[in-house]
Design a protein around this motif. Structure first.
Motif, PDB file in Angstrom:
ATOM      1  N   TYR A  15     -18.709  25.564   3.220  1.00 43.03           N
ATOM      2  CA  TYR A  15     -17.737  24.674   3.700  1.00 43.03           C
ATOM      3  C   TYR A  15     -17.825  23.270   3.088  1.00 43.03           C
ATOM      4  CZ  TYR A  15     -16.094  28.232   6.919  1.00 43.03           C
ATOM      5  OH  TYR A  15     -15.704  29.372   7.612  1.00 43.03           O
ATOM      6  N   ASN A  16     -16.916  22.549   2.931  1.00 47.05           N
ATOM      7  CA  ASN A  16     -16.924  21.151   2.388  1.00 47.05           C
ATOM      8  C   ASN A  16     -16.042  20.210   3.413  1.00 47.05           C
ATOM      9  OD1 ASN A  16     -15.667  19.275  -0.276  1.00 47.05           O
ATOM     10  ND2 ASN A  16     -17.592  18.635   1.147  1.00 47.05           N
ATOM     11  N   ALA A  17     -16.536  19.257   3.791  1.00 44.42           N
ATOM     12  CA  ALA A  17     -15.661  18.455   4.814  1.00 44.42           C
ATOM     13  C   ALA A  17     -15.654  17.053   4.313  1.00 44.42           C
ATOM     14  CB  ALA A  17     -16.060  18.556   6.348  1.00 44.42           C
ATOM     15  N   ASP A  18     -14.601  16.419   4.391  1.00 45.94           N
ATOM     16  CA  ASP A  18     -14.442  14.910   4.124  1.00 45.94           C
ATOM     17  C   ASP A  18     -13.134  14.308   4.708  1.00 45.94           C
ATOM     18  OD1 ASP A  18     -15.362  12.427   3.216  1.00 45.94           O
ATOM     19  OD2 ASP A  18     -14.608  12.942   1.173  1.00 45.94           O
ATOM     20  N   GLU A  19     -12.902  13.010   4.486  1.00 52.10           N
ATOM     21  CA  GLU A  19     -11.616  12.516   5.248  1.00 52.10           C
ATOM     22  C   GLU A  19     -11.172  11.584   3.974  1.00 52.10           C
ATOM     23  OE1 GLU A  19     -11.964   8.526   7.264  1.00 52.10           O
ATOM     24  OE2 GLU A  19     -13.997   9.442   7.902  1.00 52.10           O
ATOM     25  N   PHE A  20      -9.748  11.359   4.109  1.00 50.94           N
ATOM     26  CA  PHE A  20      -9.235  10.454   3.003  1.00 50.94           C
ATOM     27  C   PHE A  20      -8.083   9.795   3.890  1.00 50.94           C
ATOM     28  CE2 PHE A  20      -6.380  14.475   3.353  1.00 50.94           C
ATOM     29  CZ  PHE A  20      -5.260  13.587   3.110  1.00 50.94           C
ATOM     30  N   GLY A  21      -7.593   8.531   3.612  1.00 49.57           N
ATOM     31  CA  GLY A  21      -6.928   7.852   4.349  1.00 49.57           C
ATOM     32  C   GLY A  21      -5.680   7.374   3.389  1.00 49.57           C
ATOM     33  N   MET A  22      -4.565   7.098   4.246  1.00 47.33           N
ATOM     34  CA  MET A  22      -3.288   6.602   3.532  1.00 47.33           C
ATOM     35  C   MET A  22      -2.811   5.495   4.428  1.00 47.33           C
ATOM     36  SD  MET A  22      -1.698  10.094   2.149  1.00 47.33           S
ATOM     37  CE  MET A  22      -1.942  10.992   3.820  1.00 47.33           C
ATOM     38  N   MET A  23      -1.903   4.805   3.962  1.00 48.48           N
ATOM     39  CA  MET A  23      -1.017   3.841   4.795  1.00 48.48           C
ATOM     40  C   MET A  23       0.220   4.250   5.038  1.00 48.48           C
ATOM     41  SD  MET A  23      -2.287   0.147   3.197  1.00 48.48           S
ATOM     42  CE  MET A  23      -3.681  -0.510   3.197  1.00 48.48           C
ATOM     43  N   GLU A  24       0.499   3.913   6.385  1.00 45.08           N
ATOM     44  CA  GLU A  24       2.015   4.151   6.740  1.00 45.08           C
ATOM     45  C   GLU A  24       3.106   3.194   6.190  1.00 45.08           C
ATOM     46  OE1 GLU A  24       4.499   3.945  10.865  1.00 45.08           O
ATOM     47  OE2 GLU A  24       2.264   3.425  10.911  1.00 45.08           O
ATOM     48  N   GLY A  25       4.125   3.736   5.767  1.00 43.34           N
ATOM     49  CA  GLY A  25       5.054   3.129   4.951  1.00 43.34           C
ATOM     50  C   GLY A  25       5.444   3.462   3.499  1.00 43.34           C
ATOM     51  N   MET A  26       6.308   2.737   2.918  1.00 42.47           N
ATOM     52  CA  MET A  26       6.539   3.119   1.534  1.00 42.47           C
ATOM     53  C   MET A  26       6.462   2.055   0.850  1.00 42.47           C
ATOM     54  SD  MET A  26      10.007   5.174   0.159  1.00 42.47           S
ATOM     55  CE  MET A  26      11.137   3.743   0.901  1.00 42.47           C
ATOM     56  N   GLY A  27       5.569   1.996  -0.386  1.00 38.94           N
ATOM     57  CA  GLY A  27       5.570   0.789  -1.333  1.00 38.94           C
ATOM     58  C   GLY A  27       6.307   0.873  -2.282  1.00 38.94           C
ATOM     59  N   GLU A  28       6.950  -0.059  -2.990  1.00 39.48           N
ATOM     60  CA  GLU A  28       8.097  -0.126  -3.901  1.00 39.48           C
ATOM     61  C   GLU A  28       7.234  -0.767  -5.078  1.00 39.48           C
ATOM     62  OE1 GLU A  28      10.670   1.321  -3.911  1.00 39.48           O
ATOM     63  OE2 GLU A  28      11.394   1.932  -1.879  1.00 39.48           O
ATOM     64  N   ASN A  29       7.754  -0.256  -6.337  1.00 34.94           N
ATOM     65  CA  ASN A  29       7.301  -0.904  -7.508  1.00 34.94           C
ATOM     66  C   ASN A  29       8.088  -2.379  -7.377  1.00 34.94           C
ATOM     67  OD1 ASN A  29       7.004  -1.605 -10.356  1.00 34.94           O
ATOM     68  ND2 ASN A  29       7.088   0.553 -10.665  1.00 34.94           N
ATOM     69  N   SER A  30       7.061  -3.146  -8.181  1.00 35.86           N
ATOM     70  CA  SER A  30       7.354  -4.621  -8.329  1.00 35.86           C
ATOM     71  C   SER A  30       8.708  -4.976  -9.000  1.00 35.86           C
ATOM     72  CB  SER A  30       6.305  -5.505  -8.441  1.00 35.86           C
ATOM     73  OG  SER A  30       5.987  -5.013 -10.063  1.00 35.86           O
ATOM     74  N   LEU A  31       8.801  -4.213 -10.106  1.00 30.18           N
ATOM     75  CA  LEU A  31      10.018  -3.947 -11.002  1.00 30.18           C
ATOM     76  C   LEU A  31      11.207  -3.375 -10.323  1.00 30.18           C
ATOM     77  CD1 LEU A  31       8.389  -2.960 -14.298  1.00 30.18           C
ATOM     78  CD2 LEU A  31       8.708  -5.405 -13.371  1.00 30.18           C
ATOM     79  N   VAL A  32      12.253  -4.073 -10.116  1.00 32.45           N
ATOM     80  CA  VAL A  32      13.430  -3.697  -9.385  1.00 32.45           C
ATOM     81  C   VAL A  32      14.701  -4.407 -10.331  1.00 32.45           C
ATOM     82  CG1 VAL A  32      12.519  -3.836  -7.271  1.00 32.45           C
ATOM     83  CG2 VAL A  32      13.397  -5.921  -7.934  1.00 32.45           C
ATOM     84  N   LEU A  33      15.804  -3.752  -9.889  1.00 33.50           N
ATOM     85  CA  LEU A  33      16.945  -4.079 -10.468  1.00 33.50           C
ATOM     86  C   LEU A  33      17.710  -4.968  -9.800  1.00 33.50           C
ATOM     87  CD1 LEU A  33      17.943  -0.478 -11.894  1.00 33.50           C
ATOM     88  CD2 LEU A  33      16.915  -2.191 -13.056  1.00 33.50           C
ATOM     89  N   GLY A  34      18.422  -5.884 -10.264  1.00 33.97           N
ATOM     90  CA  GLY A  34      19.370  -6.869  -9.672  1.00 33.97           C
ATOM     91  C   GLY A  34      20.404  -7.620 -10.506  1.00 33.97           C
ATOM     92  N   GLU A  35      21.073  -8.698  -9.953  1.00 34.47           N
ATOM     93  CA  GLU A  35      21.918  -9.401 -10.685  1.00 34.47           C
ATOM     94  C   GLU A  35      21.160 -10.306 -12.095  1.00 34.47           C
ATOM     95  OE1 GLU A  35      25.372 -12.639  -9.536  1.00 34.47           O
ATOM     96  OE2 GLU A  35      24.122 -12.091  -8.160  1.00 34.47           O
ATOM     97  N   ALA A  36      21.733 -10.212 -13.033  1.00 35.04           N
ATOM     98  CA  ALA A  36      21.213 -10.769 -14.246  1.00 35.04           C
ATOM     99  C   ALA A  36      20.899 -12.192 -14.242  1.00 35.04           C
ATOM    100  CB  ALA A  36      21.785 -10.131 -15.513  1.00 35.04           C
ATOM    101  N   PHE A  37      21.891 -12.812 -13.476  1.00 33.87           N
ATOM    102  CA  PHE A  37      21.875 -14.468 -13.423  1.00 33.87           C
ATOM    103  C   PHE A  37      21.082 -14.948 -12.491  1.00 33.87           C
ATOM    104  CE2 PHE A  37      26.035 -12.707 -15.013  1.00 33.87           C
ATOM    105  CZ  PHE A  37      26.365 -13.147 -16.103  1.00 33.87           C
ATOM    106  N   LYS A  38      20.378 -14.471 -11.781  1.00 31.27           N
ATOM    107  CA  LYS A  38      19.614 -14.799 -10.774  1.00 31.27           C
ATOM    108  C   LYS A  38      18.040 -15.028 -11.439  1.00 31.27           C
ATOM    109  CE  LYS A  38      21.546 -13.462  -6.351  1.00 31.27           C
ATOM    110  NZ  LYS A  38      21.274 -12.767  -5.114  1.00 31.27           N
ATOM    111  N   LYS A  39      17.111 -15.958 -10.953  1.00 27.23           N
ATOM    112  CA  LYS A  39      15.963 -16.040 -11.222  1.00 27.23           C
ATOM    113  C   LYS A  39      14.747 -15.025 -10.529  1.00 27.23           C
ATOM    114  CE  LYS A  39      16.438 -20.819 -12.875  1.00 27.23           C
ATOM    115  NZ  LYS A  39      15.857 -22.135 -12.785  1.00 27.23           N
ATOM    116  N   PHE A  40      15.189 -14.662  -9.417  1.00 25.66           N
ATOM    117  CA  PHE A  40      14.240 -13.995  -8.734  1.00 25.66           C
ATOM    118  C   PHE A  40      15.285 -13.286  -7.515  1.00 25.66           C
ATOM    119  CE2 PHE A  40      14.390 -17.856  -6.629  1.00 25.66           C
ATOM    120  CZ  PHE A  40      14.571 -17.415  -5.106  1.00 25.66           C
ATOM    121  N   ILE A  41      14.679 -12.195  -6.727  1.00 25.65           N
ATOM    122  CA  ILE A  41      15.303 -11.531  -5.634  1.00 25.65           C
ATOM    123  C   ILE A  41      14.283 -11.098  -4.810  1.00 25.65           C
ATOM    124  CG2 ILE A  41      14.887  -9.109  -7.024  1.00 25.65           C
ATOM    125  CD1 ILE A  41      17.788  -8.428  -5.922  1.00 25.65           C
TER     126      ILE A  41
END
Length: 545
Positions: free
Chosen positions: A157-183
């Motif tokens: 047998y081989n035993a080990d642990e791994f971890g993950m974070m609760e929640g859903m991370g989003e890519n920093s590149l998103v779609l939005g209105e073209a005339f805005k500087k940021f969103i």
């Protein structure tokens, strides 16, 4: 042009100088007539013209390309900025005052196809140096012990642990209105850590996992009211940070591992392959394994990512499938609408796809060389640090000593300094040709080129050694133990001042019977600052004399 062609051209030019016609010399030495005539007239070849325009010679560029390959093998692949700085330092060391352009690295890569730009993946230096041929030998020497070797695959047998974070991370590149500087993006910042203890066998089975939530106790609202059938065999607990500890590991051994791996024949021994975490090395943990006929094989320090079956593709595939099903579950919802029920559903779905397939588990044992036991396969891993192999290096053959021309008298008449690079040698060559045109013959020019190449190689090697020496000196200075001592401040002070630090350092040095680091100038400066600090017109200010 190759070295043989250059020698033939030099001989043909010497023949023409001695009176033979260009046609006869080109035919005799197999050199093109046009090329021979242009060389006699002193016209540079295209190769020589391009070399004369380069700030860094071809020899130094070849050395730089080899240095890049070596640094990559050592785990210190240089980024563009560091490589450009190193090349600039090498150029200055060779006696040049020129500055490399902004696009020099790009043009360098175009000239040298043996190197290219990669996306670097950072790894702890201890892990990079942990997997070596020596540690591999120690590990597999334990696996081939007679009592360990005869253990069946169903009991490995081989035993080990791994971890993950609760929640859903989003890519920093998103779609939005073209005339805005940021969103702006709404995010609940659910970053609670959840650990999963996993155990697999060499015959392709997976034990029920132990889920460790972050908290004081396990809450009922974390589980769905219905459709909880996939978790009926799972185990759950909680810790303050969502990580495992000594108590949780011991409970897992007694309540999960031992009952689920009990062999049909009580006289059979089991083998547990784990890392050297402190929760595995307690006396109670190892005693529990001994009385239950369980052998423990600890993986070498910082090498589990190379020789642990769970790290050979199983964890990566499981996490990838978890992320896929988590996004499918939460499609159209923001992260603030997700909770632990979504986490458990996605993990259960991915667990069934990966850990429920024995082929993935068996492949992990095979890729690591743990079963079937294969030492050669483990050594072939690209993450294993190979030995230097200096003993197998070919011995350089001594070259023939050529007759040295008499350059002493012309050099003394010119009064030039010792050349340090090929560019200095080029200046010396032109000066010698003015003194005696015989130095301008093809053989002499070829000799100057060879000597210039040797100078460039020596200069690059010297710079590399100096750089390596600086790195070792810096590492040695950082590795020296330093005493820890709190900086005490005056009760009338709110912050630490430089004079307080100097006093502490002086006290430490006086204990070692060394001269104090406080100079009379620093002492006078500290006294002046102290007087300014206590000089106040406030009648309520209390000062201690």
């Amino acid at each position: 042009m190759g070295l043989a062609a250059q020698l033939r051209a030099a001989k043909a030019i010497d023949e023409v100088t001695n009176g033979r016609s260009i046609r006869a010399a080109s035919k005799l030495h197999q050199v093109e007539r046009t090329y021979l005539r242009r060389r006699i007239e002193g016209i540079q070849t295209r190769e020589e013209y391009n070399k004369s325009r380069q700030k860094v010679t071809d020899v130094l560029e070849d050395r730089l390309a080899k240095w890049i390959v070596t640094q990559g093998q050592l785990g210190y692949a240089p980024p563009h900025a560091r490589f450009r700085a190193y090349a600039q330092r090498l150029l200055v060391k060779s006696g040049s005052r020129e500055r490399l352009g902004k696009r020099w690295v790009t043009r360098f890569l175009q000239r040298h196809h043996e190197v290219r730009t990669f996306k670097g993946w950072a790894i702890d230096y201890r892990r990079l140096n942990g997997a070596t041929e020596a540690t591999c030998k120690v590990l597999f020497d334990r696996l081939v012990l007679p009592k360990v070797r005869k253990i069946y695959s169903r009991n490995r047998y081989n035993a080990d642990e791994f971890g993950m974070m609760e929640g859903m991370g989003e890519n920093s590149l998103v779609l939005g209105e073209a005339f805005k500087k940021f969103i702006l993006l709404k995010d609940a910042f659910k970053r609670a850590w959840i650990s999963v203890i996993t155990c697999i066998s060499a015959d392709g089975r997976a034990l029920p996992p132990l889920i460790i939530f972050s908290g004081v106790n396990v809450q009922q609202q974390w589980f769905p009211d219905t459709e909880d059938q996939p978790y009926k065999d799972w185990y759950f607990t909680a810790s303050s940070n969502g990580w495992t500890n000594t108590d949780i590991r011991l409970k897992w051994l007694r309540k999960v591992f031992i009952p689920h791996t009990k062999p049909a024949n009580p006289r059979e021994w089991r083998l547990l392959i784990i890392d050297g975490h402190n929760s595995h090395t307690t006396e109670e943990f190892m005693w529990t394994c001994l009385i239950n006929r369980i052998y423990i094989v600890f993986l070498p320090s910082h090498s589990s990512y190379v020789w642990q079956p769970l790290d050979m593709g199983i964890f990566s595939v499981l996490k990838r499938r978890f992320r896929y099903w988590f996004r499918e579950r939460c499609y159209g919802r923001s992260s603030e609408a997700t909770d632990k029920t979504d986490f458990l559903w996605a993990l259960a779905t991915a667990w069934k796809e990966v850990m429920g397939v024995s082929r993935y588990i068996k492949q992990g044992f095979k890729a690591s060389g743990m079963w079937p036991i294969n030492r050669d396969r483990a050594l072939k891993s690209p993450y294993v640090k190979k030995s230097n192999g200096a003993g197998n290096a070919p011995v350089a053959k001594p070259s023939a000593i050529l007759q040295q021309p008499d350059f002493l008298e012309p050099i003394a008449s010119i009064g030039l300094n010792t050349p340090k690079s090929s560019k200095d040698l080029k200046i010396l060559e032109k000066a010698l040709i003015k003194v005696d045109p015989a130095f301008g013959k093809a053989t002499g020019r070829l000799l100057f080129r060879k000597v210039g190449k040797a100078l460039d190689i020596s200069s690059s090697e010297l710079t590399a050694l100096e750089n390596h020496n600086n790195q070792l000196t810096s590492a040695l200075e950082k590795a020296r133990p330093k005493k820890l001592k709190k900086v005490e401040t005056n009760p009338n002070q709110e912050f630490v001042r430089l004079k307080n630090v100097r006093e502490v350092k002086a006290g430490l040095k006086s204990n070692l019977q060394e001269p104090s680091s406080i100079t009379p100038q620093n002492e006078a400066q500290d006294k002046e600052e102290e007087e300014k600090e206590y000089d106040t017109d406030d009648p309520d200010c209390i000062c201690h004399s």
